[in-house]
Design a protein around this motif. Structure first.
Motif, PDB file in Angstrom:
ATOM      1  N   MET A   1      -9.817  18.584   5.942  1.00 44.19           N
ATOM      2  CA  MET A   1     -10.202  17.212   5.573  1.00 44.19           C
ATOM      3  C   MET A   1      -8.957  16.328   5.511  1.00 44.19           C
ATOM      4  O   MET A   1      -7.914  16.756   5.056  1.00 44.19           O
ATOM      5  N   LYS A   2      -9.145  15.106   5.953  1.00 43.20           N
ATOM      6  CA  LYS A   2      -8.027  14.153   5.921  1.00 43.20           C
ATOM      7  C   LYS A   2      -8.250  13.156   4.780  1.00 43.20           C
ATOM      8  O   LYS A   2      -9.360  12.696   4.559  1.00 43.20           O
ATOM      9  N   LYS A   3      -7.164  12.830   4.102  1.00 44.33           N
ATOM     10  CA  LYS A   3      -7.278  11.881   3.002  1.00 44.33           C
ATOM     11  C   LYS A   3      -7.240  10.448   3.541  1.00 44.33           C
ATOM     12  O   LYS A   3      -6.377  10.104   4.347  1.00 44.33           O
ATOM     13  N   CYS A   4      -8.194   9.656   3.084  1.00 45.87           N
ATOM     14  CA  CYS A   4      -8.291   8.279   3.557  1.00 45.87           C
ATOM     15  C   CYS A   4      -8.445   7.346   2.360  1.00 45.87           C
ATOM     16  O   CYS A   4      -9.113   7.689   1.374  1.00 45.87           O
ATOM     17  N   TYR A   5      -7.796   6.193   2.447  1.00 42.17           N
ATOM     18  CA  TYR A   5      -7.953   5.176   1.403  1.00 42.17           C
ATOM     19  C   TYR A   5      -8.452   3.880   2.023  1.00 42.17           C
ATOM     20  O   TYR A   5      -8.129   3.562   3.166  1.00 42.17           O
ATOM     21  N   PHE A   6      -9.200   3.152   1.213  1.00 43.14           N
ATOM     22  CA  PHE A   6      -9.654   1.823   1.629  1.00 43.14           C
ATOM     23  C   PHE A   6      -9.260   0.829   0.547  1.00 43.14           C
ATOM     24  O   PHE A   6      -9.469   1.057  -0.647  1.00 43.14           O
ATOM     25  N   VAL A   7      -8.679  -0.276   0.980  1.00 43.45           N
ATOM     26  CA  VAL A   7      -8.337  -1.341   0.037  1.00 43.45           C
ATOM     27  C   VAL A   7      -8.519  -2.679   0.737  1.00 43.45           C
ATOM     28  O   VAL A   7      -8.310  -2.786   1.946  1.00 43.45           O
ATOM     29  N   SER A   8      -8.941  -3.690  -0.015  1.00 44.42           N
ATOM     30  CA  SER A   8      -9.060  -5.008   0.615  1.00 44.42           C
ATOM     31  C   SER A   8      -8.791  -6.104  -0.396  1.00 44.42           C
ATOM     32  O   SER A   8      -8.560  -5.835  -1.585  1.00 44.42           O
ATOM     33  N   ASP A   9      -8.795  -7.328   0.067  1.00 45.46           N
ATOM     34  CA  ASP A   9      -8.703  -8.507  -0.802  1.00 45.46           C
ATOM     35  C   ASP A   9      -7.441  -8.579  -1.664  1.00 45.46           C
ATOM     36  O   ASP A   9      -7.503  -9.021  -2.805  1.00 45.46           O
ATOM     37  N   LEU A  10      -6.315  -8.142  -1.106  1.00 47.58           N
ATOM     38  CA  LEU A  10      -5.053  -8.278  -1.854  1.00 47.58           C
ATOM     39  C   LEU A  10      -4.650  -9.756  -1.975  1.00 47.58           C
ATOM     40  O   LEU A  10      -3.929 -10.141  -2.878  1.00 47.58           O
ATOM     41  N   HIS A  11      -5.098 -10.576  -1.043  1.00 48.04           N
ATOM     42  CA  HIS A  11      -4.758 -12.014  -1.031  1.00 48.04           C
ATOM     43  C   HIS A  11      -3.256 -12.247  -1.142  1.00 48.04           C
ATOM     44  O   HIS A  11      -2.813 -13.151  -1.862  1.00 48.04           O
ATOM     45  N   LEU A  12      -2.485 -11.434  -0.432  1.00 47.95           N
ATOM     46  CA  LEU A  12      -1.033 -11.616  -0.415  1.00 47.95           C
ATOM     47  C   LEU A  12      -0.716 -12.997   0.151  1.00 47.95           C
ATOM     48  O   LEU A  12      -1.496 -13.533   0.929  1.00 47.95           O
ATOM     49  N   LEU A  13       0.390 -13.550  -0.224  1.00 42.02           N
ATOM     50  CA  LEU A  13       0.873 -14.893   0.153  1.00 42.02           C
ATOM     51  C   LEU A  13       0.348 -15.956  -0.817  1.00 42.02           C
ATOM     52  O   LEU A  13       0.953 -17.004  -0.983  1.00 42.02           O
ATOM     53  N   ALA A  14      -0.795 -15.706  -1.459  1.00 45.40           N
ATOM     54  CA  ALA A  14      -1.332 -16.677  -2.412  1.00 45.40           C
ATOM     55  C   ALA A  14      -0.749 -16.399  -3.793  1.00 45.40           C
ATOM     56  O   ALA A  14      -0.531 -15.247  -4.163  1.00 45.40           O
ATOM     57  N   LYS A  15      -0.525 -17.451  -4.535  1.00 48.04           N
ATOM     58  CA  LYS A  15       0.122 -17.310  -5.838  1.00 48.04           C
ATOM     59  C   LYS A  15      -0.740 -16.509  -6.815  1.00 48.04           C
ATOM     60  O   LYS A  15      -0.234 -15.808  -7.682  1.00 48.04           O
ATOM     61  N   ARG A  16      -2.035 -16.624  -6.689  1.00 43.12           N
ATOM     62  CA  ARG A  16      -2.889 -15.973  -7.677  1.00 43.12           C
ATOM     63  C   ARG A  16      -3.031 -14.460  -7.476  1.00 43.12           C
ATOM     64  O   ARG A  16      -3.616 -13.770  -8.302  1.00 43.12           O
ATOM     65  N   SER A  17      -2.492 -13.947  -6.361  1.00 48.25           N
ATOM     66  CA  SER A  17      -2.584 -12.506  -6.125  1.00 48.25           C
ATOM     67  C   SER A  17      -1.748 -11.743  -7.148  1.00 48.25           C
ATOM     68  O   SER A  17      -0.599 -12.071  -7.401  1.00 48.25           O
ATOM     69  N   SER A  34      -3.647  10.149   5.368  1.00 44.04           N
ATOM     70  CA  SER A  34      -3.624  10.314   6.833  1.00 44.04           C
ATOM     71  C   SER A  34      -4.175   9.060   7.482  1.00 44.04           C
ATOM     72  O   SER A  34      -3.812   8.724   8.596  1.00 44.04           O
ATOM     73  N   VAL A  35      -5.105   8.425   6.775  1.00 41.67           N
ATOM     74  CA  VAL A  35      -5.737   7.208   7.287  1.00 41.67           C
ATOM     75  C   VAL A  35      -5.769   6.189   6.147  1.00 41.67           C
ATOM     76  O   VAL A  35      -6.148   6.528   5.020  1.00 41.67           O
ATOM     77  N   PHE A  36      -5.350   4.966   6.454  1.00 37.47           N
ATOM     78  CA  PHE A  36      -5.361   3.913   5.436  1.00 37.47           C
ATOM     79  C   PHE A  36      -6.035   2.683   6.037  1.00 37.47           C
ATOM     80  O   PHE A  36      -5.584   2.161   7.051  1.00 37.47           O
ATOM     81  N   VAL A  37      -7.131   2.271   5.414  1.00 34.43           N
ATOM     82  CA  VAL A  37      -7.897   1.152   5.969  1.00 34.43           C
ATOM     83  C   VAL A  37      -7.665  -0.086   5.113  1.00 34.43           C
ATOM     84  O   VAL A  37      -7.896  -0.068   3.896  1.00 34.43           O
ATOM     85  N   LEU A  38      -7.191  -1.149   5.738  1.00 37.32           N
ATOM     86  CA  LEU A  38      -6.980  -2.433   5.081  1.00 37.32           C
ATOM     87  C   LEU A  38      -8.180  -3.305   5.450  1.00 37.32           C
ATOM     88  O   LEU A  38      -8.375  -3.646   6.609  1.00 37.32           O
ATOM     89  N   GLY A  39      -8.973  -3.642   4.429  1.00 39.76           N
ATOM     90  CA  GLY A  39     -10.300  -4.189   4.720  1.00 39.76           C
ATOM     91  C   GLY A  39     -10.449  -5.697   4.730  1.00 39.76           C
ATOM     92  O   GLY A  39     -11.539  -6.204   4.478  1.00 39.76           O
ATOM     93  N   GLY A  40      -9.401  -6.421   5.028  1.00 39.86           N
ATOM     94  CA  GLY A  40      -9.571  -7.875   5.163  1.00 39.86           C
ATOM     95  C   GLY A  40      -9.192  -8.662   3.919  1.00 39.86           C
ATOM     96  O   GLY A  40      -9.189  -8.141   2.804  1.00 39.86           O
ATOM     97  N   ASP A  41      -8.832  -9.917   4.127  1.00 39.04           N
ATOM     98  CA  ASP A  41      -8.272 -10.775   3.076  1.00 39.04           C
ATOM     99  C   ASP A  41      -7.062 -10.103   2.426  1.00 39.04           C
ATOM    100  O   ASP A  41      -6.777 -10.298   1.246  1.00 39.04           O
TER     101      ASP A  41
END
Ligand SMILES: [Mn+2]
Length: 240
Positions: A1-17, A34-41
């Motif tokens: 099995m491969k380890k995978c993470y999902f994260v989204s909505d970091l809103h980097l560049l914006a002050k409120r992040s 092994s796999v890292f998914v960046l889910g937008g925003d």
């Protein structure tokens, strides 16, 4: 099995992040994945505080490049969200994918076996792929916000009003129903073997919400007063 993470909505560049508060956790996850998914925003070009939009693009590309270069053991999948839907940025993603064999990008979604990853703006209303494309294009024409609007928005987020309202704006059942309808339209519904849906956008962190054959997981957002988590899952090795 491969380890995978999902994260989204970091809103980097914006002050409120508040993503900087999670760097340790993010780095630990990336180094084990092994796999890292960046889910937008992941980036927020509309609320970017850089002097110019070009600098925001530069910073964003630099951040992705840093990940791909530093963690070469990991396959990165970048899914575009509405706040990262910025021409100058999108134009650079092919170049990045050419330069780094462990960097991949997807305009709307990524499917890996029974797991479907998406940004989640398909839950805004009853969406067809065409309507979602139109929704995204409108984000290109939305003006970049200046410091005054940005400050007002920060105050709004700090008031925790958006968090308090989100269960009413985005009830889980309605969100699940809309996403299911969208997935069936694009041919990735439970009938085609999808079991789990990972998404962001609505800024409500939750796991294991079941609806008509699908299980939904939301990463939340690192914004003040919001729940935020990296979602971890195991992927079958191909050929097993
Ligand atoms: Mn979004």
């Amino acid at each position: 099995m491969k380890k995978c993470y999902f994260v989204s909505d970091l809103h980097l560049l914006a002050k409120r992040s508040q993503a900087h508060r999670y760097w340790g956790r993010l780095e630990r996850a990336v180094s084990q994945a092994s796999v890292f998914v960046l889910g937008g925003d992941i980036f927020d070009f509309r609320w970017a505080t850089t002097a110019t939009p070009a600098l925001a693009v530069q910073e964003a590309i630099g951040w992705l490049e840093g990940l791909a270069k530093t963690y070469s053991q990991c396959q990165f999948h970048f899914i575009v969200g509405n706040h990262d839907h910025h021409w100058g940025f999108l134009c650079r993603l092919d170049g990045l994918a050419e330069k780094y064999s462990n960097f991949h990008w997807h305009p709307y979604y990524l499917r890996l076996g029974e797991h479907l990853f998406m940004h989640g703006d398909a839950a805004e209303r009853k969406m067809t792929p065409e309507k979602l494309a139109e929704y995204r294009i409108r984000w290109h024409h939305r003006p970049r916000r200046g410091p005054v609007m940005s400050r007002l928005y920060d105050l709004l987020v700090a008031s925790r009003l958006p968090r308090a309202l989100s269960p009413f704006v985005y009830p889980k059942r309605r969100v699940a129903r809309r996403i299911l309808a969208y997935l069936q339209r694009i041919g990735h519904g439970p009938e085609q073997g999808v079991r789990h849906v990972y998404f962001g956008h609505i800024h409500r962190g939750f796991s294991d919400y079941r609806y008509r054959g699908l299980t939904f997981h939301n990463t939340g957002a690192p914004l003040r007063g919001h729940r935020f988590r990296l979602l971890e899952l195991s992927l079958e090795e191909p050929g097993r």
